[in-house]
Enzyme design. Structure first.
Site, mmCIF file in Angstrom:
data_model
loop_
_atom_site.group_PDB
_atom_site.id
_atom_site.type_symbol
_atom_site.label_atom_id
_atom_site.label_comp_id
_atom_site.label_asym_id
_atom_site.label_seq_id
_atom_site.Cartn_x
_atom_site.Cartn_y
_atom_site.Cartn_z
ATOM 1 N N SER A 150 39.136 32.976 32.430
ATOM 2 C CA SER A 150 39.859 34.020 33.369
ATOM 3 C C SER A 150 40.417 34.900 32.612
ATOM 4 O O SER A 150 40.914 35.019 31.129
ATOM 5 C CB SER A 150 40.882 33.189 34.018
ATOM 6 O OG SER A 150 41.675 34.023 35.093
ATOM 7 N N TYR A 164 47.779 26.385 33.665
ATOM 8 C CA TYR A 164 46.401 27.140 34.180
ATOM 9 C C TYR A 164 45.998 28.312 33.038
ATOM 10 O O TYR A 164 45.048 28.087 32.468
ATOM 11 C CB TYR A 164 46.369 27.706 35.477
ATOM 12 C CG TYR A 164 45.144 28.568 35.676
ATOM 13 C CD1 TYR A 164 43.953 27.928 35.996
ATOM 14 C CD2 TYR A 164 45.194 29.916 35.756
ATOM 15 C CE1 TYR A 164 42.793 28.670 36.460
ATOM 16 C CE2 TYR A 164 44.211 30.878 36.111
ATOM 17 C CZ TYR A 164 42.976 30.053 36.343
ATOM 18 O OH TYR A 164 41.738 30.798 36.770
HETATM 19 P P1 NAP Z 1 37.055 27.619 44.076
HETATM 20 O O1 NAP Z 1 36.894 28.698 45.090
HETATM 21 O O2 NAP Z 1 38.338 26.803 44.455
HETATM 22 O O3 NAP Z 1 35.997 26.744 43.941
HETATM 23 C C1 NAP Z 1 36.211 25.550 42.926
HETATM 24 C C2 NAP Z 1 34.829 24.794 42.604
HETATM 25 O O4 NAP Z 1 34.909 23.920 41.566
HETATM 26 C C3 NAP Z 1 34.339 24.189 43.942
HETATM 27 O O5 NAP Z 1 32.930 23.983 43.979
HETATM 28 C C4 NAP Z 1 35.101 22.962 43.683
HETATM 29 O O6 NAP Z 1 34.413 21.730 44.530
HETATM 30 C C5 NAP Z 1 34.679 22.710 42.142
HETATM 31 N N1 NAP Z 1 35.710 21.683 41.563
HETATM 32 C C6 NAP Z 1 37.193 21.728 41.253
HETATM 33 N N2 NAP Z 1 37.344 20.626 40.741
HETATM 34 C C7 NAP Z 1 36.258 19.986 40.445
HETATM 35 C C8 NAP Z 1 36.191 18.886 39.587
HETATM 36 N N3 NAP Z 1 37.091 17.970 39.017
HETATM 37 N N4 NAP Z 1 34.761 18.384 39.318
HETATM 38 C C9 NAP Z 1 33.938 18.993 40.074
HETATM 39 N N5 NAP Z 1 34.132 20.281 40.649
HETATM 40 C C10 NAP Z 1 35.072 20.699 40.770
HETATM 41 O O7 NAP Z 1 37.486 28.343 42.946
HETATM 42 P P2 NAP Z 1 37.089 29.724 42.202
HETATM 43 O O8 NAP Z 1 38.220 31.007 42.785
HETATM 44 O O9 NAP Z 1 35.779 30.031 42.624
HETATM 45 O O10 NAP Z 1 37.248 29.389 40.801
HETATM 46 C C11 NAP Z 1 36.096 29.304 39.998
HETATM 47 C C12 NAP Z 1 36.406 29.308 38.489
HETATM 48 O O11 NAP Z 1 36.614 30.780 38.262
HETATM 49 C C13 NAP Z 1 37.623 28.516 37.904
HETATM 50 O O12 NAP Z 1 37.219 27.996 36.676
HETATM 51 C C14 NAP Z 1 38.775 29.600 38.033
HETATM 52 O O13 NAP Z 1 39.637 29.258 36.943
HETATM 53 C C15 NAP Z 1 37.934 30.813 37.701
HETATM 54 N N6 NAP Z 1 38.473 31.991 38.097
HETATM 55 C C16 NAP Z 1 38.666 32.356 39.619
HETATM 56 C C17 NAP Z 1 39.374 33.670 39.762
HETATM 57 C C18 NAP Z 1 39.681 34.058 41.293
HETATM 58 O O14 NAP Z 1 39.866 35.023 41.548
HETATM 59 N N7 NAP Z 1 39.116 33.249 42.132
HETATM 60 C C19 NAP Z 1 39.858 34.475 38.877
HETATM 61 C C20 NAP Z 1 39.683 33.944 37.354
HETATM 62 C C21 NAP Z 1 39.048 32.795 37.087
HETATM 63 P P3 NAP Z 1 35.138 20.329 44.869
HETATM 64 O O15 NAP Z 1 36.502 20.794 45.223
HETATM 65 O O16 NAP Z 1 34.127 20.267 45.774
HETATM 66 O O17 NAP Z 1 34.980 19.645 43.706
#
Ligand code: NAP
Length: 269
Positions: A150, A164
């Site tokens: 991130s 985080y």
């Molecule tokens: P999200 O929509 O909440 O999706 C998270 C995914 O990770 C889901 O598939 C969830 O599935 C899975 N997950 C969570 N905990 C898990 C575990 N313990 N074991 C296996 N799977 C797990 O999140 P997102 O926004 O797409 O974020 C994805 C990544 O991008 C993260 O690493 C986050 O830090 C990074 N990121 C996001 C943003 C943003 O703007 N959205 C910005 C910077 C970085 P289940 O809940 O079913 O397990």
């Protein structure tokens, strides 16, 4: 022209929704055989149905997608994830270690359980997923590990996210030494640093929140999940074989302005 990743075996942890689903979609479109993971079966099933429909409608160069249910924070689940991908697709060429959580808590209120939970998924989960896939990635001869870090932590800060931010910076510390250790095995390890990306979770926070986030991005919009996928796809190509241990921010210029004045002088909406 980049070499096709058609036919490559790809794992996307946390691929059932959000950014991981965008990464999976980009690889499926490129003809890869993708295993997505998550813990919630309903979300995983819905994602597989959506991406399979895309592949079958001609939106893919022969790609496929299936799911594996598991918790990245558990070593046995990561081992089973790697075994499942090997059984289904014969090899593992690319691991996108993307699963992550971002619950918020101010430092003064944060419990040890809050810290452990974020670290278990974001740091330990990244390390366990990579560790489980290393033997197969080495056999592939063109193994690729792509972490979803991130901008928060490695470059910026955000109140409520000390744990985080620390976890996302920790992923980069892990990446640099892993890249060194795995280079002799022909495996590269790189990271994509998303800025603010439009996901299902963000949509729930409302239009006002979205508008305020957009206003802080020089490009004037949020990122699309597939745009994180395109960066991951680049790291997965044969042409990126000499790129390792690197972090690529994909954020529409969000980290660039040194002040609000710089942002408005740039003509941001
Ligand atoms: P999200 O929509 O909440 O999706 C998270 C995914 O990770 C889901 O598939 C969830 O599935 C899975 N997950 C969570 N905990 C898990 C575990 N313990 N074991 C296996 N799977 C797990 O999140 P997102 O926004 O797409 O974020 C994805 C990544 O991008 C993260 O690493 C986050 O830090 C990074 N990121 C996001 C943003 C943003 O703007 N959205 C910005 C910077 C970085 P289940 O809940 O079913 O397990």
């Amino acid at each position: 022209m980049f070499t096709s990743v058609s036919g490559r075996s790809v794992i996307v942890t946390g691929g059932s929704r959000g950014i991981g689903k965008g990464i999976a979609r980009v690889f499926v479109r490129a003809g890869a055989n993708v295993v997505i993971t998550g813990r919630d079966e309903a979300a995983a099933t819905a994602c597989v149905e959506e991406l399979t429909a895309l592949a079958e409608s001609g939106g893919s160069a022969g790609g496929s997608v299936s799911y594996f249910l598991g918790d990245v924070a558990r070593a046995e689940d990561c081992a089973a994830m790697a075994a499942t991908a090997l059984e289904r697709n014969g090899t593992i060429d690319v691991l996108c270690a993307n699963a992550g959580i971002f619950p918020d808590a101010k430092l003064v209120d944060m419990t040890v359980a809050d810290m452990d939970r974020v670290y278990a998924t974001n740091v330990k989960g990244t390390m366990l997923a990579v560790q489980a896939c290393v033997p197969a990635l080495a056999r592939s001869g063109r193994g690729r590990v792509i972490l979803t870090s991130s901008i928060t932590g490695p470059i910026t800060g955000f109140p409520g996210w000390t744990h985080y931010g620390a976890s996302k910076a920790a992923q980069l510390g892990f990446m640099r030494t892993a890249a060194l250790e795995l280079a002799p095995m022909g495996i590269t390890v790189n990271a994509v640093l998303p800025g603010n990306v439009a996901t299902e979770g963000l949509a729930e926070l409302g239009e006002a929140y979205r508008a305020s986030m957009e206003a802080s991005i020089p490009a004037g919009r949020l990122g699309e999940v597939d745009e994180i996928g395109y960066a991951a796809l680049f790291f997965a190509t044969d042409e990126a074989a000499f790129v390792t241990g690197q972090a690529l921010a994909v954020d529409g210029g969000q980290v660039l302005p040194e002040s609000l004045e710089a942002l408005s002088a740039a003509g941001a909406p």
